[in-house]
Each structure stands twice: as C-alpha cells, then as structure tokens.
Design an enzyme around this catalytic site. Structure first.
Site, mmCIF file in Angstrom:
data_model
loop_
_atom_site.group_PDB
_atom_site.id
_atom_site.type_symbol
_atom_site.label_atom_id
_atom_site.label_comp_id
_atom_site.label_asym_id
_atom_site.label_seq_id
_atom_site.Cartn_x
_atom_site.Cartn_y
_atom_site.Cartn_z
ATOM 1 N N PRO A 154 -15.535 19.957 -15.604
ATOM 2 C CG PRO A 154 -15.588 20.908 -13.489
ATOM 3 C CD PRO A 154 -16.483 20.382 -14.566
ATOM 4 C CD GLU A 155 -11.985 17.357 -20.106
ATOM 5 O OE1 GLU A 155 -10.879 16.859 -20.414
ATOM 6 O OE2 GLU A 155 -12.731 17.895 -20.949
#
Length: 272
Positions: free
Chosen positions: A2-3
């Site tokens: 996840p960014e």
C-alpha cells in the site's frame, strides 16, 4: 505494498469509526507484529481503556493517537490490512485485534511483514524511517523550489522520487505513473532535469496521487480499504504493469526494465 493513496483511503475510512472511541481490549496473535515494546503484556496493558483521539497518516504510516499520549504507529508493508467492522469477522492471517466500544479493528497480514509499534509522543524518533520522512507530496511544502533543492547527484530520477526522505509515501506504482505523465524517462540522471521538467514532475505527482485517492487506491491482489473493499485505480493506470503493451499516447510498445531493483514500465518515445 500500500502506497500513499491506499493508506490515505484507509485512514479516511477509519477516522469516523475510531476517533473518540474507547479501546476495551487488545489481542495479539503474532508477537513479531509488535515491534515495540517487546513485552506484549505491557503493550496490551498500555492500550486498554484508552480513547483514540485521532487517526492520521504520515507517508505510508498510519498513526493512531491515544489519550495517554501514546501513538500506535502501523506500517502495512507488503500485505497488511487494517479493517474495521461492527461485527465479528473471520481472517486466515489475523495478527492483532482491537475491541472498541462500537466494533472491532482487525490487523490482517498474509506475509507477516506489517508492524505495529507503540511509542510515547516523545519517543517517535525511535521509529526507524518515521522521523526521517520527507515532505508530504500533496502539501503546500511540496513545490518546484523544494524538489530543486533536494536534487543532488546522478542517480536515476525514479530512485530519487522513491526516496522516502525526499517525498513521503510515493511508491513504485505511482512513480511510474508520475514519470509517464511528466514525459520523463525514469533512467534519466536526476541532476539533468531542467526547471520546466521539475515543474512538470511536481504537478504530475500531485495529479496522479490525487486521482488515485479519488479512486480509493489500487488493488492488484491484497490491498483492501478499511471496510474490506477494493480500490478502483488499477482500471486507470497508464503504464504500471503494462510492459510490452501499447502506449496510450503514441501507440508504440511500452518498455520494461529494472531500476533500483524495481520493475519499471515506461515509453522510450514519449519519455525523454
């Protein structure tokens, strides 16, 4: 992993369900998930009967601030999921669970790389990687002037924008997308960017991240939002994951290569 857009989406979903709520109990199912303190009983005891004041984000970190001045610093790493529900749910890879007065917060993580650290507000420097984060790319601080000041050396521009001490939260997916939008070859030595290209890159980073947040993040396999739903931004990606497919701008085949150990997709004709 996840960014920034995925973590921002999770935090946005958690805020109305967690802020102001009492933590009645905590269960830890994998001790390795808790990186600080090592004393799990102490970890649980410090959190129980506290109230969550705020849920916020810094880079790819989730910061749950408690009323006893303690911070739960959570990093989802590769496959971590932080999911809220007002009813009991079953997870195959549950690592920790927080019982609130209005529901349950689950930390599920297939590969066990995700971490939870409990630190006092005066000890946040102890969280490796947290206190050295660069500016938030969607903040007013992130500007042409800021980026120009940070540019040093000849490393590839992609490696430069992935440096978390320069830009907090930008990851591999969105680095490819930003460089494509800005028409910049990811292999370019960063110190060869001129003023116009720096402006284009700053604008592209803000645009790509903002649109990804609107689309609730990118889901390829493991990412889920705070309600267990999938993102939709994967339907709008221009280059990431599209190696050898046609470029949306010029129609020629996209190239794929390793830069800094990361698979990178770009257009040799459009990106100079």
């Amino acid at each position: 992993m996840p960014e920034l857009p995925e973590v921002e989406t999770i935090v946005t979903g958690l805020k109305p369900n967690l802020e102001g709520k009492l933590i009645h109990d905590v269960q830890v199912f994998n001790k390795r998930t808790i990186t600080n303190p090592k004393d799990i009983e102490g970890f649980v005891a410090t959190i129980k009967k506290t109230t969550i004041n705020e849920v916020t984000r810094k880079g790819k970190y989730i910061d749950i601030i408690l009323d006893n001045k303690m911070h739960l610093i959570i990093h989802l790493r590769m496959t971590g999921q932080l999911i809220y529900s007002n009813k009991e749910m079953d997870f195959t890879h549950l690592r920790a669970m927080f019982k609130l007065d209005n529901g349950l917060l689950y930390f599920n993580d297939i590969r066990k790389f995700g971490t939870i650290s409990l630190l006092h507000q005066d000890e946040l420097l102890l969280e490796k990687g947290y206190h050295t984060l660069g500016v938030e790319p969607l903040s007013n601080e992130f500007s042409d002037c800021y980026l120009k000041e940070k540019i040093k050396g000849t490393r590839p521009v992609k490696n430069f924008i992935l440096d978390q001490t320069v830009i907090a939260g930008l990851g591999n997916i969105y680095a490819d997308e930003c460089l494509f939008l800005a028409n910049i070859n990811p292999k370019r030595p960063v110190n060869t960017l001129d003023d116009m290209e720096i402006t284009l890159l700053v604008d592209a980073i803000k645009e790509v991240l903002s649109k990804a947040i609107e689309n609730r993040g990118t889901t390829f396999s493991d990412y889920k939002d705070s309600y267990g739903g999938k993102g939709e931004n994967q339907n709008f990606l221009k280059v990431y994951g599209r190696g050898k497919e046609d470029c949306f701008k010029c129609g020629k085949k996209l190239s794929s290569d390793k830069i800094g150990g990361r698979t990178t997709v770009f257009c040799l004709d459009c990106q100079k």
